[in-house]
Design a protein around this motif. Structure first.
Motif, PDB file in Angstrom:
ATOM      1  N   MET A   1     -18.453  50.169 -34.831  1.00  0.00           N
ATOM      2  CA  MET A   1     -17.757  51.431 -34.552  1.00  0.00           C
ATOM      3  C   MET A   1     -16.748  51.831 -35.630  1.00  0.00           C
ATOM      4  O   MET A   1     -16.343  52.975 -35.688  1.00  0.00           O
ATOM      5  CB  MET A   1     -17.031  51.371 -33.198  1.00  0.00           C
ATOM      6  CG  MET A   1     -17.955  51.316 -32.016  1.00  0.00           C
ATOM      7  SD  MET A   1     -18.871  52.859 -31.812  1.00  0.00           S
ATOM      8  CE  MET A   1     -19.925  52.440 -30.439  1.00  0.00           C
ATOM      9  N   GLY A   2     -16.313  50.878 -36.461  1.00  0.00           N
ATOM     10  CA  GLY A   2     -15.353  51.216 -37.516  1.00  0.00           C
ATOM     11  C   GLY A   2     -13.955  50.679 -37.283  1.00  0.00           C
ATOM     12  O   GLY A   2     -12.988  51.178 -37.863  1.00  0.00           O
TER      13      GLY A   2
ATOM     14  N   GLU B   1      -9.326  52.595 -28.527  1.00  0.00           N
ATOM     15  CA  GLU B   1     -10.774  52.387 -28.640  1.00  0.00           C
ATOM     16  C   GLU B   1     -11.326  53.234 -29.770  1.00  0.00           C
ATOM     17  O   GLU B   1     -11.064  54.431 -29.853  1.00  0.00           O
ATOM     18  CB  GLU B   1     -11.510  52.749 -27.351  1.00  0.00           C
ATOM     19  CG  GLU B   1     -13.011  52.526 -27.508  1.00  0.00           C
ATOM     20  CD  GLU B   1     -13.828  52.808 -26.270  1.00  0.00           C
ATOM     21  OE1 GLU B   1     -15.079  52.704 -26.363  1.00  0.00           O
ATOM     22  OE2 GLU B   1     -13.257  53.122 -25.219  1.00  0.00           O
ATOM     23  N   VAL B   2     -12.091  52.602 -30.648  1.00  0.00           N
ATOM     24  CA  VAL B   2     -12.791  53.299 -31.723  1.00  0.00           C
ATOM     25  C   VAL B   2     -14.230  53.493 -31.254  1.00  0.00           C
ATOM     26  O   VAL B   2     -14.896  52.535 -30.862  1.00  0.00           O
ATOM     27  CB  VAL B   2     -12.751  52.468 -33.035  1.00  0.00           C
ATOM     28  CG1 VAL B   2     -13.445  53.220 -34.162  1.00  0.00           C
ATOM     29  CG2 VAL B   2     -11.311  52.122 -33.411  1.00  0.00           C
ATOM     30  N   TRP B   3     -14.683  54.761 -31.269  1.00  0.00           N
ATOM     31  CA  TRP B   3     -16.026  55.057 -30.766  1.00  0.00           C
ATOM     32  C   TRP B   3     -16.671  56.165 -31.597  1.00  0.00           C
ATOM     33  O   TRP B   3     -16.029  57.179 -31.900  1.00  0.00           O
ATOM     34  CB  TRP B   3     -15.971  55.481 -29.306  1.00  0.00           C
ATOM     35  CG  TRP B   3     -17.327  55.625 -28.690  1.00  0.00           C
ATOM     36  CD1 TRP B   3     -18.116  54.626 -28.217  1.00  0.00           C
ATOM     37  CD2 TRP B   3     -18.058  56.832 -28.482  1.00  0.00           C
ATOM     38  NE1 TRP B   3     -19.299  55.130 -27.741  1.00  0.00           N
ATOM     39  CE2 TRP B   3     -19.285  56.500 -27.882  1.00  0.00           C
ATOM     40  CE3 TRP B   3     -17.788  58.181 -28.755  1.00  0.00           C
ATOM     41  CZ2 TRP B   3     -20.252  57.442 -27.555  1.00  0.00           C
ATOM     42  CZ3 TRP B   3     -18.738  59.125 -28.422  1.00  0.00           C
ATOM     43  CH2 TRP B   3     -19.958  58.755 -27.816  1.00  0.00           C
ATOM     44  N   ARG B   4     -17.913  55.915 -31.978  1.00  0.00           N
ATOM     45  CA  ARG B   4     -18.720  56.920 -32.696  1.00  0.00           C
ATOM     46  C   ARG B   4     -20.061  57.040 -31.995  1.00  0.00           C
ATOM     47  O   ARG B   4     -20.767  56.052 -31.803  1.00  0.00           O
ATOM     48  CB  ARG B   4     -18.935  56.500 -34.151  1.00  0.00           C
ATOM     49  CG  ARG B   4     -17.646  56.466 -34.958  1.00  0.00           C
ATOM     50  CD  ARG B   4     -17.865  56.116 -36.423  1.00  0.00           C
ATOM     51  NE  ARG B   4     -18.493  54.812 -36.564  1.00  0.00           N
ATOM     52  CZ  ARG B   4     -19.517  54.578 -37.389  1.00  0.00           C
ATOM     53  NH1 ARG B   4     -20.032  55.514 -38.129  1.00  0.00           N
ATOM     54  NH2 ARG B   4     -20.032  53.359 -37.462  1.00  0.00           N
ATOM     55  N   ALA B   5     -20.424  58.268 -31.638  1.00  0.00           N
ATOM     56  CA  ALA B   5     -21.681  58.520 -30.926  1.00  0.00           C
ATOM     57  C   ALA B   5     -22.885  58.037 -31.732  1.00  0.00           C
ATOM     58  O   ALA B   5     -23.857  57.544 -31.173  1.00  0.00           O
ATOM     59  CB  ALA B   5     -21.806  60.004 -30.602  1.00  0.00           C
TER      60      ALA B   5
ATOM     61  N   LYS C   1     -23.944  53.259 -28.804  1.00  0.00           N
ATOM     62  CA  LYS C   1     -23.501  52.296 -27.796  1.00  0.00           C
ATOM     63  C   LYS C   1     -22.500  52.986 -26.869  1.00  0.00           C
ATOM     64  O   LYS C   1     -21.781  53.891 -27.296  1.00  0.00           O
ATOM     65  CB  LYS C   1     -22.854  51.078 -28.462  1.00  0.00           C
ATOM     66  CG  LYS C   1     -23.830  50.287 -29.323  1.00  0.00           C
ATOM     67  CD  LYS C   1     -23.142  49.131 -30.005  1.00  0.00           C
ATOM     68  CE  LYS C   1     -24.125  48.393 -30.927  1.00  0.00           C
ATOM     69  NZ  LYS C   1     -23.440  47.346 -31.690  1.00  0.00           N
ATOM     70  N   PRO C   2     -22.417  52.534 -25.623  1.00  0.00           N
ATOM     71  CA  PRO C   2     -21.494  53.184 -24.682  1.00  0.00           C
ATOM     72  C   PRO C   2     -20.027  52.905 -25.012  1.00  0.00           C
ATOM     73  O   PRO C   2     -19.707  51.912 -25.660  1.00  0.00           O
ATOM     74  CB  PRO C   2     -21.871  52.576 -23.333  1.00  0.00           C
ATOM     75  CG  PRO C   2     -22.521  51.283 -23.656  1.00  0.00           C
ATOM     76  CD  PRO C   2     -23.189  51.461 -24.996  1.00  0.00           C
ATOM     77  N   MET C   3     -19.165  53.797 -24.540  1.00  0.00           N
ATOM     78  CA  MET C   3     -17.728  53.603 -24.678  1.00  0.00           C
ATOM     79  C   MET C   3     -17.290  52.431 -23.796  1.00  0.00           C
ATOM     80  O   MET C   3     -17.947  52.106 -22.811  1.00  0.00           O
ATOM     81  CB  MET C   3     -16.971  54.859 -24.219  1.00  0.00           C
ATOM     82  CG  MET C   3     -17.073  56.007 -25.175  1.00  0.00           C
ATOM     83  SD  MET C   3     -16.021  57.375 -24.644  1.00  0.00           S
ATOM     84  CE  MET C   3     -17.253  58.415 -23.882  1.00  0.00           C
ATOM     85  N   LEU C   4     -16.170  51.833 -24.146  1.00  0.00           N
ATOM     86  CA  LEU C   4     -15.554  50.806 -23.306  1.00  0.00           C
ATOM     87  C   LEU C   4     -14.770  51.470 -22.166  1.00  0.00           C
ATOM     88  O   LEU C   4     -14.737  50.965 -21.053  1.00  0.00           O
ATOM     89  CB  LEU C   4     -14.600  49.935 -24.124  1.00  0.00           C
ATOM     90  CG  LEU C   4     -15.213  49.170 -25.295  1.00  0.00           C
ATOM     91  CD1 LEU C   4     -14.125  48.458 -26.087  1.00  0.00           C
ATOM     92  CD2 LEU C   4     -16.260  48.188 -24.810  1.00  0.00           C
ATOM     93  N   TRP C   5     -14.083  52.573 -22.482  1.00  0.00           N
ATOM     94  CA  TRP C   5     -13.323  53.314 -21.483  1.00  0.00           C
ATOM     95  C   TRP C   5     -14.295  53.940 -20.507  1.00  0.00           C
ATOM     96  O   TRP C   5     -15.350  54.390 -20.932  1.00  0.00           O
ATOM     97  CB  TRP C   5     -12.472  54.401 -22.182  1.00  0.00           C
ATOM     98  CG  TRP C   5     -11.732  55.240 -21.198  1.00  0.00           C
ATOM     99  CD1 TRP C   5     -10.505  54.975 -20.682  1.00  0.00           C
ATOM    100  CD2 TRP C   5     -12.175  56.452 -20.600  1.00  0.00           C
ATOM    101  NE1 TRP C   5     -10.163  55.952 -19.790  1.00  0.00           N
ATOM    102  CE2 TRP C   5     -11.178  56.878 -19.723  1.00  0.00           C
ATOM    103  CE3 TRP C   5     -13.336  57.224 -20.692  1.00  0.00           C
ATOM    104  CZ2 TRP C   5     -11.289  58.020 -18.958  1.00  0.00           C
ATOM    105  CZ3 TRP C   5     -13.448  58.367 -19.934  1.00  0.00           C
ATOM    106  CH2 TRP C   5     -12.430  58.757 -19.076  1.00  0.00           C
TER     107      TRP C   5
ATOM    108  N   VAL D   1     -10.177  56.992 -30.692  1.00  0.00           N
ATOM    109  CA  VAL D   1     -10.303  57.572 -32.023  1.00  0.00           C
ATOM    110  C   VAL D   1     -11.786  57.642 -32.351  1.00  0.00           C
ATOM    111  O   VAL D   1     -12.554  56.757 -31.990  1.00  0.00           O
ATOM    112  CB  VAL D   1      -9.519  56.767 -33.090  1.00  0.00           C
ATOM    113  CG1 VAL D   1     -10.078  55.379 -33.282  1.00  0.00           C
ATOM    114  CG2 VAL D   1      -9.456  57.507 -34.410  1.00  0.00           C
ATOM    115  N   GLY D   2     -12.174  58.697 -33.005  1.00  0.00           N
ATOM    116  CA  GLY D   2     -13.574  58.899 -33.363  1.00  0.00           C
ATOM    117  C   GLY D   2     -14.059  60.228 -32.836  1.00  0.00           C
ATOM    118  O   GLY D   2     -13.292  61.177 -32.709  1.00  0.00           O
TER     119      GLY D   2
END
Length: 167
Positions: A12-13, A111-115, A119-123, A133-134
């Protein structure tokens, strides 16, 4: 000493964000340490080196000291992984410990998330996520969302949300 986490699934970065965040926090005069949790086996020593050979011979801990750094390696040898509180107790005096990993730990984290990673978000399932962020979509009841390019607000977020260890 305070603690703040950077969480997200693999790819995710998180490390890239930390590479930008750490110098910005240091520019504020903070002494920063980091604990990185990995679900993979890690190897910080090289086969064939004396320290590796002696660790493999059975030492529980090996401390290496060189001209510019020292490192302590501790072998679990089948014991359970220590919890975050124990690891925090091993960190020397600093202002802020950033924690990468320990997704399930109940401490404030971003949480760092990129579509694009797919992969699913943790939140909202994982505890402690105070912001994202992302390129997270706007969702009802979602925590505040930042672009990875917004470094100044992320620094402020970390400084506001970091929790005193033991609090």
């Amino acid at each position: 000493m305070k603690v703040f986490g950077i969480a997200g699934r693999s790819g995710m970065g998180k490390t890239t964000l930390l590479e930008r965040l750490i110098p910005a926090l240091r520019d504020r005069g903070l002494r920063i340490s980091l604990i990185k949790h990995s679900h993979k086996d890690i190897e910080v020593d090289r086969p064939g080196k004396d320290s590796y050979r002696l660790r493999e011979a059975g030492c529980q801990e090996v401390l290496l000291l060189g001209r510019t750094r020292w490192a302590l390696m501790h072998e679990l040898r089948g014991d359970a992984e220590p919890d975050l509180d124990y690891l925090l107790s091993r960190i020397q005096d600093c202002d802020l410990v950033l924690v990468e990993g320990f997704k399930g730990g109940d401490f404030p984290k971003l949480e760092v998330w990129r579509a694009a990673v797919g992969k699913p978000m943790l939140w909202p399932e994982w505890p402690g996520i105070v912001a994202m962020v992302g390129d997270a979509p706007d969702l009802a009841d979602a925590p505040p969302h930042f672009s990875a390019a917004e470094l100044a607000p992320l620094v402020e977020l970390v400084l506001q949300e970091a929790r005193e260890v033991g609090a």
